[in-house]
Every structure is written in structure tokens, then in C-alpha cells.
Design a protein around this motif. Structure first.
Motif, short mmCIF file in Angstrom:
data_model
loop_
_atom_site.label_atom_id
_atom_site.label_comp_id
_atom_site.label_asym_id
_atom_site.label_seq_id
_atom_site.Cartn_x
_atom_site.Cartn_y
_atom_site.Cartn_z
N ALA A 14 -18.35 -41.91 -15.39
CA ALA A 14 -17.30 -42.72 -16.02
C ALA A 14 -15.98 -41.96 -16.06
CB ALA A 14 -17.72 -43.14 -17.42
N LEU A 15 -16.03 -40.68 -16.38
CA LEU A 15 -14.82 -39.86 -16.43
C LEU A 15 -14.16 -39.78 -15.07
CD1 LEU A 15 -12.96 -37.96 -18.06
CD2 LEU A 15 -14.50 -36.09 -17.41
N ARG A 16 -14.96 -39.61 -14.03
CA ARG A 16 -14.42 -39.54 -12.66
C ARG A 16 -13.67 -40.82 -12.31
NH1 ARG A 16 -18.76 -38.62 -10.29
NH2 ARG A 16 -18.59 -36.38 -9.91
N PHE A 17 -14.26 -41.97 -12.66
CA PHE A 17 -13.61 -43.24 -12.34
C PHE A 17 -12.31 -43.42 -13.13
CE2 PHE A 17 -12.83 -47.77 -13.03
CZ PHE A 17 -12.78 -48.21 -11.72
N LEU A 18 -12.34 -43.09 -14.42
CA LEU A 18 -11.14 -43.21 -15.24
C LEU A 18 -10.02 -42.32 -14.70
CD1 LEU A 18 -9.44 -43.99 -17.68
CD2 LEU A 18 -10.76 -42.35 -19.05
N LEU A 19 -10.33 -41.09 -14.36
CA LEU A 19 -9.30 -40.18 -13.85
C LEU A 19 -8.80 -40.60 -12.48
CD1 LEU A 19 -10.83 -36.78 -15.02
CD2 LEU A 19 -8.76 -37.89 -15.90
N LYS A 20 -9.69 -41.10 -11.64
CA LYS A 20 -9.26 -41.62 -10.33
C LYS A 20 -8.30 -42.78 -10.53
CE LYS A 20 -11.24 -43.82 -6.17
NZ LYS A 20 -10.60 -42.96 -5.16
N ASN A 21 -8.62 -43.65 -11.46
CA ASN A 21 -7.77 -44.80 -11.78
C ASN A 21 -6.40 -44.33 -12.27
OD1 ASN A 21 -6.97 -47.42 -12.37
ND2 ASN A 21 -8.18 -47.60 -14.22
N LEU A 22 -6.40 -43.40 -13.20
CA LEU A 22 -5.14 -42.93 -13.78
C LEU A 22 -4.25 -42.22 -12.75
CD1 LEU A 22 -6.45 -41.52 -17.18
CD2 LEU A 22 -5.03 -43.55 -16.88
N THR A 23 -4.87 -41.37 -11.93
CA THR A 23 -4.07 -40.54 -11.02
C THR A 23 -3.66 -41.28 -9.75
OG1 THR A 23 -6.13 -39.63 -10.09
CG2 THR A 23 -5.06 -38.38 -11.85
N GLU A 24 -4.39 -42.33 -9.38
CA GLU A 24 -4.04 -43.06 -8.16
C GLU A 24 -3.20 -44.30 -8.46
OE1 GLU A 24 -7.44 -43.92 -5.77
OE2 GLU A 24 -7.98 -41.81 -5.52
N ARG A 25 -3.55 -45.03 -9.50
CA ARG A 25 -2.89 -46.31 -9.76
C ARG A 25 -1.72 -46.18 -10.72
NH1 ARG A 25 -5.13 -51.57 -12.48
NH2 ARG A 25 -3.79 -53.13 -11.53
N TYR A 26 -1.78 -45.21 -11.63
CA TYR A 26 -0.75 -45.09 -12.66
C TYR A 26 -0.05 -43.73 -12.63
CZ TYR A 26 -3.31 -49.11 -14.55
OH TYR A 26 -3.92 -50.34 -14.71
N ALA A 27 -0.03 -43.12 -11.48
CA ALA A 27 0.52 -41.76 -11.37
C ALA A 27 1.96 -41.68 -11.86
CB ALA A 27 0.42 -41.27 -9.93
N GLY A 28 2.73 -42.73 -11.63
CA GLY A 28 4.14 -42.71 -12.03
C GLY A 28 4.38 -43.02 -13.49
N ASP A 29 3.34 -43.41 -14.21
CA ASP A 29 3.50 -43.83 -15.61
C ASP A 29 3.00 -42.79 -16.61
OD1 ASP A 29 4.49 -46.40 -14.92
OD2 ASP A 29 2.44 -47.08 -14.53
N VAL A 30 2.14 -41.89 -16.16
CA VAL A 30 1.49 -40.94 -17.08
C VAL A 30 2.04 -39.54 -16.83
CG1 VAL A 30 -0.70 -39.93 -17.76
CG2 VAL A 30 -0.60 -42.35 -17.17
N ASP A 31 2.51 -38.89 -17.88
CA ASP A 31 3.12 -37.58 -17.75
C ASP A 31 2.14 -36.44 -18.00
OD1 ASP A 31 5.96 -38.55 -17.45
OD2 ASP A 31 5.47 -39.42 -19.40
N GLU A 32 0.99 -36.75 -18.64
CA GLU A 32 0.03 -35.70 -18.98
C GLU A 32 -1.32 -36.34 -19.25
OE1 GLU A 32 0.17 -32.07 -22.13
OE2 GLU A 32 0.30 -34.07 -23.02
N ILE A 33 -2.40 -35.69 -18.77
CA ILE A 33 -3.76 -36.14 -19.05
C ILE A 33 -4.52 -34.96 -19.64
CG2 ILE A 33 -5.90 -37.08 -18.11
CD1 ILE A 33 -4.27 -38.24 -15.79
N VAL A 34 -5.14 -35.20 -20.80
CA VAL A 34 -5.92 -34.16 -21.47
C VAL A 34 -7.33 -34.71 -21.72
CG1 VAL A 34 -6.05 -32.56 -23.39
CG2 VAL A 34 -3.82 -33.40 -22.64
N VAL A 35 -8.34 -34.00 -21.23
CA VAL A 35 -9.73 -34.37 -21.47
C VAL A 35 -10.25 -33.56 -22.65
CG1 VAL A 35 -12.06 -34.37 -20.51
CG2 VAL A 35 -10.13 -35.04 -19.07
N ILE A 36 -10.71 -34.25 -23.69
CA ILE A 36 -11.28 -33.61 -24.88
C ILE A 36 -12.79 -33.74 -24.77
CG2 ILE A 36 -11.33 -33.57 -27.38
CD1 ILE A 36 -8.56 -32.99 -26.13
N ASP A 37 -13.45 -32.62 -24.51
CA ASP A 37 -14.88 -32.64 -24.19
C ASP A 37 -15.70 -32.02 -25.32
OD1 ASP A 37 -17.02 -32.87 -21.88
OD2 ASP A 37 -17.28 -30.91 -22.81
N ASN A 38 -16.80 -32.70 -25.67
CA ASN A 38 -17.68 -32.22 -26.74
C ASN A 38 -18.92 -31.57 -26.13
OD1 ASN A 38 -19.83 -33.81 -29.19
ND2 ASN A 38 -18.89 -31.80 -29.29
N LEU A 39 -18.73 -30.37 -25.56
CA LEU A 39 -19.83 -29.54 -25.08
C LEU A 39 -20.71 -30.25 -24.05
CD1 LEU A 39 -20.89 -27.94 -28.49
CD2 LEU A 39 -19.40 -26.96 -26.74
#
Length: 243
Positions: A14-39
Motif C-alpha cells: 500500500a505504501l509503494r502505491f501511495l508513494l508512486k501516486n504522489l511522486t508521479e501524479r502530484y509531483a508538482g503539488d507536494v513539496d515534502e513527503i515524510v513517512v512515519i513508520d511504527n517499527l
């Protein structure tokens, strides 16, 4: 400028798909992506790094605590928060968010739309004062102002509904929460153990926030109703399988 923060634990596909979506489709809209991971024990960290996201680890998870941790790690004034199993759909998703914050300096947060009740409240103009649950924030597709979060951090002692608790508190303080027609999807398949964990936290959260108590009688009614529903579903499934 806008930061996207993503809360996740062992949700690599799921994370891979979300990040692919954000970086390919919305690259011009998002200035920073931070993944908060619980171990996580899967390859979530490598997936995040492969997509240019910053990877931060939180060891002791709570809903309010992880939201505060996520907000503290974001560096931009508008923060959009997702769970790994949610993702934006509409082409103007982030543009609508930025437009709303630009238009209203008193805006604390935005709830985006992902189901029919969201859409009905938006079309019918149901305000957060009228329905803080369904018109308030949902931390799988909402945005909030970092400056207001710094004055009013999320409570870490609530079992869940940290988003709804924050909603009611900042609205009482005089800020605005709006529904915005930015569309996202929320899809998750929980194991029975995960469903039990969520149910127990929701039960406590409902009591803490909405003062909804549970009696032995209501619990028994719910148990019997579940048995009835499962039995009917089993009989109907067998009947149509035979047909």
C-alpha cells in the motif's frame, strides 16, 4: 508550501502505491513527503527512500502521539496526513487544499471526501458545528495548519478519534474546519485480531469523546445481533451456492 505525512506499519504494498501516486501524479503539488513508520519489519523504509521520501521511526505508537510526531517532522505550513492504505484520486486534490487555506486565514483544517456520507454533508452544507464526527477531520485524508497545531497539539491520552477530538477543540477555540471536494480512497483489509484492536479502541474513544457508554444489555444485544447476521449470511450463501 505543503507537506504530506504518512503513518504506516508493515504496509509495504500500500505504501509503494501511495508513494508512486504522489511522486508521479502530484509531483508538482507536494513539496515534502515524510513517512512515519511504527517499527515495520517489511521493506517500507527502502520503498520510502526509493521514492525520495524522508523516513522517520516512531517506537511507541498512539493515535494522538503519532499525529503529533508526524506534525513535528513536517517542515511546511500546510500538512496533509494519510494512512498508507489511503491515497488521493482527484486531479486537483492538493490544489483545492492550498486554495482553501489561501482563502481563509482562520482555517485550522480540511476534511477531504472519501465516502457517500462525506459527499452528502458537503452537498447539503452540513457544518462541523452540526456534525463534528462526519464533517470533522479524518486522519487518512485531511489537512491541517501547522501554526494552529503548534498552539493546539493533538491529545495523546485518547484511545482513538484524535482527529475528532482536535476538531471539536479548535472549533471551540474559534477556528474553522471545512469540507473540501478533494477526493481520496480509503481501503484496508484488517485481520480479525486487527478488527478487535480497532473495535476496542473505538469503544473507549467513543466514551472519551462522545460519552457513549456501553451496558451489559447493549453488549448482549450486539452479540446476539451478530450471531443472527452471521447465521443468515451463512444460510443465504449456502442456498445460492447450491442454486
Amino acid at each position: 508550501m505543503l507537506s504530506v505525512v504518512i503513518r504506516t506499519k508493515n504496509q509495504a504494498p500500500a505504501l509503494r502505491f501511495l508513494l508512486k501516486n504522489l511522486t508521479e501524479r502530484y509531483a508538482g503539488d507536494v513539496d515534502e513527503i515524510v513517512v512515519i513508520d511504527n517499527l515495520s519489519t517489511d521493506n517500507s523504509q527502502q520503498i520510502a527512500l526509493n521514492h525520495g521520501a524522508r523516513f522517520e521511526t516512531i517506537e511507541k505508537f498512539s493515535y494522538g502521539g503519532s499525529a503529533n510526531f508526524a506534525a513535528s517532522k513536517a517542515t511546511h505550513p500546510i500538512i496533509v496526513i494519510f494512512s498508507a492504505h489511503s491515497y488521493p484520486i482527484s486531479h486537483d486534490f492538493f490544489k483545492l487544499i492550498k486554495k482553501s487555506f489561501d482563502a481563509n486565514p482562520n482555517l485550522a483544517g480540511i476534511r477531504c471526501l472519501h465516502n457517500s456520507s462525506d459527499y452528502r454533508n458537503y452537498i447539503n452544507g452540513v457544518t462541523v458545528q452540526q456534525d463534528p464526527n462526519r464533517s470533522g477531520l479524518i486522519f487518512s485524508g485531511s489537512a491541517f495548519a501547522k501554526a494552529i497545531w503548534q498552539k493546539h497539539p493533538f491529545k495523546e491520552d485518547v484511545a482513538t478519534f484524535e482527529d475528532k477530538e482536535w476538531t471539536t477543540r479548535v472549533v471551540a477555540a474559534g477556528y474553522d474546519i471545512e469540507l473540501v471536494p478533494a477526493i481520496f480512497s480509503y481501503e484496508i483489509k484488517r485481520s480479525k485480531n486487527q478488527e478487535l484492536f480497532r473495535f476496542k479502541n473505538d469503544l473507549v474513544g467513543n466514551y472519551q469523546l462522545w460519552h457513549q457508554d456501553v451496558s451489559i444489555l447493549s453488549g448482549l444485544k450486539g452479540f446476539l445481533a451478530s450471531i443472527k447476521r452471521y447465521t443468515i449470511d451463512w444460510i443465504v450463501s449456502i442456498w445460492f451456492s447450491l442454486r
